[in-house]
Design a protein around this motif. Structure first.
Motif, PDB file in Angstrom:
ATOM      1  N   THR A  65       0.812  -1.222   0.000  1.00 11.21           N
ATOM      2  CA  THR A  65       0.000   0.000   0.000  1.00 11.21           C
ATOM      3  C   THR A  65       0.845   1.272   0.000  1.00 11.21           C
ATOM      4  O   THR A  65       0.316   2.360   0.259  1.00 11.21           O
ATOM      5  N   ARG A  68       0.482   3.244   3.212  1.00 12.04           N
ATOM      6  CA  ARG A  68      -0.830   3.733   3.658  1.00 12.04           C
ATOM      7  C   ARG A  68      -1.520   2.789   4.621  1.00 12.04           C
ATOM      8  O   ARG A  68      -2.188   3.222   5.548  1.00 12.04           O
ATOM      9  N   ALA A  91      -5.394   1.631   7.343  1.00 10.51           N
ATOM     10  CA  ALA A  91      -4.914   2.936   6.891  1.00 10.51           C
ATOM     11  C   ALA A  91      -5.560   4.060   7.699  1.00 10.51           C
ATOM     12  O   ALA A  91      -6.576   3.853   8.373  1.00 10.51           O
TER      13      ALA A  91
END
Length: 182
Positions: A65, A68, A91
């Motif tokens: 990610t 994130r 996140a």
């Protein structure tokens, strides 16, 4: 969920794998976290982008990610370590769905992450009225859930089936049927 999101499913049992399949059907990038290799293999067969052992999950989710975290974390194991780690996987402004059953146990977890990350956390149990929509979803997406059924027994072999079903290392979903009986 949608194709722009990363969904992490913590727990590769029946509920976790079906949850992963639903997110896959909606186009999400899906990562399944489970300690059992057989369950991780089934997650990949269903279309998960990755299937990771919990020992490597936090770092790998950050890599996937770009730091994130997951837009949606589905905690489906109900295991205390999985429940605690789910907060780490999420996140900023992420969502969490707690579906793994762990009622009546105290679990050490960093609940301050709910506030720090502005998380939306939802718990649920049961599925009243979901079956018609689930059947339509499967028909429309063409998702094949058959890899989840790892063992099939005749009803006359129910004791053997239940014994096997108690071992998560050996099976995922055990089914019984009257097929072949008079």
């Amino acid at each position: 969920t949608n194709a722009s999101e990363t969904v992490v499913v913590s727990g590769g049992g029946t509920i976790g794998l079906v949850s992963a399949a639903a997110a896959i059907g909606m186009g999400a990038n899906v990562v399944v976290v489970d300690p059992i290799q057989t369950r991780r293999d089934v997650a990949l067969k269903l279309g998960a982008t990755e299937a990771i052992d919990p020992s490597a999950a936090a770092d790998r989710i950050k890599d996937i990610t770009q730091g994130r975290g997951a837009d949606l974390v589905i905690e489906a194991a109900g295991h205390s370590a999985s429940l605690a780690a789910a907060f780490e996987y999420a996140a900023q402004d992420g969502r969490m769905s707690m579906v793994g059953i762990n009622i009546g146990q105290k679990i050490p977890a960093n609940l301050g992450l709910i506030q720090m990350k502005n998380l939306t956390v939802r718990g649920c149990i049961g599925s009243p009225g979901v079956w018609p929509a689930a059947i339509r979803f499967l028909e429309r997406t063409g998702i094949d859930l058959s890899p989840i059924q790892t063992h099939h027994f005749k009803l006359t072999d129910a004791v053997e089936a239940f014994d096997l079903g108690q071992n998560p290392q050996a099976c995922i979903k055990v089914t019984l049927s009257t097929e072949g009986l008079n």
